[in-house]
Design an enzyme around this catalytic site. Structure first.
Site, mmCIF file in Angstrom:
data_model
loop_
_atom_site.group_PDB
_atom_site.id
_atom_site.type_symbol
_atom_site.label_atom_id
_atom_site.label_comp_id
_atom_site.label_asym_id
_atom_site.label_seq_id
_atom_site.Cartn_x
_atom_site.Cartn_y
_atom_site.Cartn_z
ATOM 1 N N GLU A 135 -19.530 -4.777 0.963
ATOM 2 C CA GLU A 135 -18.254 -4.988 1.937
ATOM 3 C C GLU A 135 -18.010 -5.590 2.697
ATOM 4 O O GLU A 135 -17.793 -5.717 3.425
ATOM 5 C CB GLU A 135 -19.000 -2.795 2.927
ATOM 6 C CG GLU A 135 -18.141 -2.697 3.566
ATOM 7 C CD GLU A 135 -17.616 -1.411 4.268
ATOM 8 O OE1 GLU A 135 -19.010 -1.439 5.025
ATOM 9 O OE2 GLU A 135 -17.485 -0.358 4.133
ATOM 10 N N GLU A 195 -21.965 8.383 9.771
ATOM 11 C CA GLU A 195 -21.185 7.527 9.435
ATOM 12 C C GLU A 195 -21.105 6.521 8.480
ATOM 13 O O GLU A 195 -20.650 5.812 9.842
ATOM 14 C CB GLU A 195 -19.955 8.773 9.146
ATOM 15 C CG GLU A 195 -19.379 9.567 9.134
ATOM 16 C CD GLU A 195 -20.102 11.264 7.998
ATOM 17 O OE1 GLU A 195 -19.555 10.574 6.985
ATOM 18 O OE2 GLU A 195 -20.288 12.150 7.835
ATOM 19 N N LYS A 221 -17.816 7.399 23.297
ATOM 20 C CA LYS A 221 -17.353 5.445 23.276
ATOM 21 C C LYS A 221 -15.815 4.626 22.329
ATOM 22 O O LYS A 221 -16.947 4.543 21.434
ATOM 23 C CB LYS A 221 -18.890 4.607 23.299
ATOM 24 C CG LYS A 221 -18.257 3.427 23.535
ATOM 25 C CD LYS A 221 -19.035 2.065 23.431
ATOM 26 C CE LYS A 221 -18.663 1.534 21.874
ATOM 27 N NZ LYS A 221 -17.944 0.634 21.738
ATOM 28 N N CYS A 280 -13.234 2.714 5.504
ATOM 29 C CA CYS A 280 -14.545 2.581 4.916
ATOM 30 C C CYS A 280 -15.222 3.265 3.583
ATOM 31 O O CYS A 280 -14.823 2.666 2.415
ATOM 32 C CB CYS A 280 -15.230 4.609 6.190
ATOM 33 S SG CYS A 280 -14.501 5.394 5.993
HETATM 34 P P1 NAD Z 1 -19.857 -1.249 14.339
HETATM 35 O O1 NAD Z 1 -21.569 -0.700 13.856
HETATM 36 O O2 NAD Z 1 -20.149 -2.844 14.900
HETATM 37 O O3 NAD Z 1 -19.247 -0.880 15.638
HETATM 38 C C1 NAD Z 1 -19.300 0.379 15.580
HETATM 39 C C2 NAD Z 1 -19.212 1.373 16.802
HETATM 40 O O4 NAD Z 1 -20.163 1.021 16.966
HETATM 41 C C3 NAD Z 1 -17.882 0.665 17.407
HETATM 42 O O5 NAD Z 1 -18.053 1.748 18.659
HETATM 43 C C4 NAD Z 1 -18.670 -0.615 18.676
HETATM 44 O O6 NAD Z 1 -18.828 -0.968 20.324
HETATM 45 C C5 NAD Z 1 -20.829 0.551 18.349
HETATM 46 N N1 NAD Z 1 -21.801 -0.489 18.402
HETATM 47 C C6 NAD Z 1 -22.087 -1.827 18.002
HETATM 48 N N2 NAD Z 1 -23.518 -1.984 17.996
HETATM 49 C C7 NAD Z 1 -23.935 -0.877 18.416
HETATM 50 C C8 NAD Z 1 -25.363 -0.757 18.865
HETATM 51 N N3 NAD Z 1 -26.277 -1.115 19.351
HETATM 52 N N4 NAD Z 1 -25.913 0.757 19.136
HETATM 53 C C9 NAD Z 1 -24.597 1.177 20.054
HETATM 54 N N5 NAD Z 1 -23.494 1.578 19.305
HETATM 55 C C10 NAD Z 1 -22.958 0.006 18.864
HETATM 56 O O7 NAD Z 1 -18.669 -1.247 13.259
HETATM 57 P P2 NAD Z 1 -17.457 -1.371 12.902
HETATM 58 O O8 NAD Z 1 -17.497 -3.008 12.635
HETATM 59 O O9 NAD Z 1 -16.343 -0.926 13.976
HETATM 60 O O10 NAD Z 1 -16.798 -0.636 11.974
HETATM 61 C C11 NAD Z 1 -16.868 -0.865 10.455
HETATM 62 C C12 NAD Z 1 -16.869 -0.052 9.774
HETATM 63 O O11 NAD Z 1 -17.105 1.194 10.126
HETATM 64 C C13 NAD Z 1 -17.557 -0.929 8.593
HETATM 65 O O12 NAD Z 1 -18.294 -0.418 7.988
HETATM 66 C C14 NAD Z 1 -16.837 1.054 7.903
HETATM 67 O O13 NAD Z 1 -17.383 1.306 6.714
HETATM 68 C C15 NAD Z 1 -17.583 1.790 8.923
HETATM 69 N N6 NAD Z 1 -16.576 3.117 8.668
HETATM 70 C C16 NAD Z 1 -17.275 4.274 8.408
HETATM 71 C C17 NAD Z 1 -16.272 5.066 7.980
HETATM 72 C C18 NAD Z 1 -17.105 6.914 7.353
HETATM 73 O O14 NAD Z 1 -16.539 7.504 7.709
HETATM 74 N N7 NAD Z 1 -17.886 6.878 7.093
HETATM 75 C C19 NAD Z 1 -15.870 5.925 8.758
HETATM 76 C C20 NAD Z 1 -14.434 4.157 9.428
HETATM 77 C C21 NAD Z 1 -15.645 2.995 9.465
#
Ligand code: NAD
Length: 772
Positions: A388, A262, A189, A296
């Site tokens: 963050e 991650e 997804k 991230c």
């Molecule tokens: P997010 O957690 O809001 O969303 C990430 C994904 O999860 C999206 O596809 C979203 O639709 C889905 N999602 C949201 N709620 C969910 C739920 N309850 N159950 C299942 N899926 C759900 O994060 P974001 O705002 O899209 O991304 C930013 C974050 O991602 C930052 O905290 C960043 O540090 C982290 N990030 C980490 C890495 C890594 O490799 N460590 C890489 C990129 C981003």
């Protein structure tokens, strides 16, 4: 006007990339991003928009996946999986074809990524897309090698994969490539803001000959993601925020689904006074302004040595003023748009709420843009140094000594990455192991490659992506696990002692035998109902004391493998000297004749881990830079263990051997039904030079101690081999500090050495570019 004047007054002309083809691609497909299930596009609806953040224009409609659509995709993946897993070399060919087709479509992919995310085309073209392609090539190779290099491994099955919006295509590659290579099928997804490049990828899969059902893509938002977490999958691989990661950990607890997380970060960028200052400034441009800081592993916490701070800030501000921000399709642009107005508002609010330090901002255009921002003079505990921000905001402080730099750097609940800038290689290599993070870059930042593991510790999550270590997350050992039947302790009607002396075994904490805090104990009988002794009942306070003892024994983790080997051999030797006594004890406790075999196995296990203690080598990865990426195996830290209660002695020795050989400190809860072999073992530990606190042993009910172990903030991992039903509670309670868990779900199997070693270590990737 002379030549010099011309150079100094010259301005950039616009060099926009043409987005015509990408827009036509969307139009040709009806203007909707939606589900690719079982090799076909299905149930497409315009439920919400995906926009170009730089202009606000609607790029396409997006279908929000329902529970039923997610289930349909999972069913397709389930059906396709056995056949896909059968022929590793055929998989390699198809994955190679994917890589080739991505190369052919590189321009389209880069432009689409820029339209959808607002990131500069320069980055999409030169970083996101090439790294994605490299990932598929590299993992096509892993598929080719699987049968010969990983003969004991097999696919997990169906993997549900959920990714964020900051690197939509690259995160897709990091998830899908290793899963496919190892014979899994996937349902992925994409993030709600950025589904577009996943659509092109789906089309590439069709053209590359990926069989229907092997790759399924379901679009939607958090609710669709939540449905995927609940669906009948064997693993959830998640990249995103720590908050959602926690939620998913709770949702999947006790389900038996594998999980990798991650998550976020607040990575330190440490500049020493002998660093090449111009390089360090240029590095910062990459660390915090790459992808507008929506990274991230962004170096979002700047730590500068005090003596050079003013000069460094002045250089940095001058560089900030020269950064070009604007139309992401323009090839001369350094910083593009923020992904969505919601994210922009979040950044704006966080910076506006800050009253500490001094804020410096260079300019930004109107619209969904946030100016490069530097906030100096912050204290390590200030909100902007801890939270963050996920935007182009750099929070800075100063330090005086290397020790202080390490202290400030590690003062965070995250642990993803760190950068160290110094011309002194001794200093840099001394710091690298001391920094609590999954990745360390020396005189560099944001280096990533398919051959090198990427991932964090603490609240940055667990699991690695990339390299051999990344494959572990998509495989399991071949063969079925056996159901574990809880052993019944013997009881007695009269409690007649087998031995006239009533012995109550104490707990073993910090190298001492200690009375339990609650003062309670339980009788232990043999098969004929004779009392063998009493075992103490440990409570939460005893566990806390054991955790303190583990933490005080940190020196063990820094000791040499050679020393740990000698101590493990010594334990084995001392056990061997008392083998008959232990065998008799086991027979008395269990009412069987398993004693001799169990003691022999324990001695052999101790000798095996003594042998491994100085042989679990790291690696120098074949990354395409002038330099090396070292994969260093570090101990996990404090490990809590619920032992296999069916084997009074081996239940303890099996996990203790690898854990302490790799430099961890442990607190193990002995067999609940047959505790007295583990308590006899105290004397063996005492006479074998095991430093106090390295091995702590508690006795008592597993179900009572498991939740406290899982919730304790200073325990870094919990393992359970217990027959008690504690896997779910351990996983659910582990969200406190997002510790690693390894639980048996009521089953038992003989784990290969490679699994024990992987569970006992964290891989830290240290990048060291070289050359003048
Ligand atoms: P997010 O957690 O809001 O969303 C990430 C994904 O999860 C999206 O596809 C979203 O639709 C889905 N999602 C949201 N709620 C969910 C739920 N309850 N159950 C299942 N899926 C759900 O994060 P974001 O705002 O899209 O991304 C930013 C974050 O991602 C930052 O905290 C960043 O540090 C982290 N990030 C980490 C890495 C890594 O490799 N460590 C890489 C990129 C981003």
């Amino acid at each position: 006007m002379n030549v010099r004047d011309i150079f100094e007054t010259m301005d950039y002309g616009p060099a926009p990339e043409d987005a015509k083809d990408a827009r036509a691609w969307i139009e040709d497909r009806g203007g909707i991003a939606g589900h690719f299930i079982n090799g076909t596009w299905s149930d497409l609806r315009h439920d919400f928009d995906t926009k170009n953040p730089a202009t606000g224009e609607v790029l396409a409609g997006v279908t929000k996946g329902t529970d039923a659509e997610v289930a349909k995709a999972v069913a397709a993946a389930r059906k396709a999986q056995p056949k896909w897993a059968k022929d590793a070399k055929a998989r390699a060919k198809i994955m190679y074809a994917i890589a080739r087709l991505m190369q052919k479509n590189a321009r389209l992919l880069a432009v689409m990524e820029t339209l959808d995310t607002g990131k500069p085309i320069r980055e999409a073209r030169d970083i996101d897309v090439p790294l994605t392609i490299r990932h598929f090539y590299h993992h096509a190779g892993f598929a080719q090698l699987m049968d010969s290099a990983l003969p004991d491994a097999e696919a997990l099955g169906v993997c549900g994969q959920i990714i964020p919006w900051n690197f939509p295509l690259l995160m897709l590659a990091w998830k899908i490539a290793p899963a496919l290579a190892m014979g899994n099928t996937v349902v992925l997804k994409p993030a709600e803001y950025t589904p577009m490049t996943a659509m092109i990828f789906a089309e590439i899969c069709t053209n590359a000959g990926v069989p229907p059902g092997v790759v399924n893509i379901v679009t939607g938002d958090g609710e669709t993601g939540a449905a995927l977490v609940q669906a009948d999958v064997d693993k959830i691989a998640f990249t995103g925020s720590t908050a959602v990661g926690r939620l998913i950990r709770e949702e999947t607890a006790g389900s038996g689904k594998a999980l990798s997380l991650e998550l976020g970060g607040k990575s330190p960028y440490i500049v020493f006074d002998d660093a090449d200052m111009d390089s360090a400034v240029e590095g910062l441009v990459d660390a915090i302004w790459f992808n507008g800081g929506q990274v991230c592993c962004a170096g979002s916490r700047l730590l500068v040595q005090e003596g050079i701070a003013d000069r460094f800030y002045a250089k940095l501000k001058a560089r900030m003023d020269a950064l070009r921000m604007g139309d992401p399709l323009d090839k001369c642009i350094d910083i593009g748009a923020i992904v969505d107005p919601v994210q922009l508002q979040q950044i704006t609010d966080m910076v506006a709420a800050n009253t500490a330090g001094e804020t410096y901002q260079s300019g930004a255009p109107e619209g969904c843009f946030y100016p490069p921002t530097l906030i100096t003079g912050l204290a390590p505990s200030d909100t902007l140094m801890q939270e963050e921000i996920f935007g182009p905001v750099l929070a800075a402080t100063t330090f005086r000594t290397p020790a202080e730099a390490v202290g400030i750097a590690n003062n965070t609940r995250y642990g993803l990455a760190a950068s160290v800038w110094t011309e002194n290689v001794n200093l840099a290599l001394d710091l690298a192991p001391k920094l609590v993070s999954g990745i360390v870059w020396i005189n560099a930042t944001n280096l990533m490659d398919a051959a090198a593991g990427f991932g964090g510790v603490r609240e940055s999550g667990f699991g690695r992506e990339g390299g051999w270590e990344g494959l572990q997350g998509y495989t399991r050992p071949k063969g079925k696990a056996a159901k574990l039947t809880p052993p019944a302790a013997f009881t007695s009607d009269d409690g007649t002692p087998a031995d006239p002396l009533d012995r109550t075994a104490k707990l073993y904490i910090g190298g001492k035998q200690t009375r339990p805090d609650g003062g309670y104990s339980q009788p232990v009988f043999n098969k004929s109902g004779k009392l063998l002794g009493h075992a103490s009942i440990a409570n939460r306070k005893d566990l806390r004391n054991a955790v303190e003892a583990m933490s005080a024994a940190k020196g063990w983790s820094k000791s040499t493998g050679h020393l740990r080997a000698q101590i493990l051999y010594y334990i084995g030797e001392n056990l061997s000297a008392r083998a008959a006594e232990f065998a008799a004890r086991i027979n008395a406790l269990t009412g069987t004749k398993q004693g001799t075999a169990e003691v022999e196995a324990a001695i052999d296990t101790l000798f095996t881990w003594a042998a491994w203690a100085d042989k679990h080598d790291g690696a120098a990865k074949g990354v395409p830079i002038r330099g090396v990426a070292l994969a260093m195996n570090e101990p996990v830290g404090n490990i809590g263990i619920l032992t296999d209660d069916t084997r009074p002695l081996m239940g303890l020795i099996d996990p203790m051997g690898p854990a302490i050989a790799m430099g961890n400190r442990i607190t193990a809860v002995a067999s609940e039904a047959f505790p007295l072999a583990a308590t006899d073992f105290y004397q063996i530990l005492d006479t074998s030079d095991v430093p106090a606190g390295v091995v702590n042993i508690l006795t008592g009910p597993h179900a009572d101690l498991a939740p406290h172990m899982a919730a304790h903030g200073n325990i870094d991992a919990v393992w359970s081999f217990s027959s008690a039903d504690v896997s779910g509670v351990i996983e659910a309670k582990s969200i406190s500090n997002l510790k690693r868990t390894w639980v048996n779900n009521g089953t038992s199997r003989e784990w290969p050495s490679s699994t024990w070693r992987a569970q006992s270590t964290e891989v830290k990737t240290i990048w060291i570019p070289y050359g003048e």
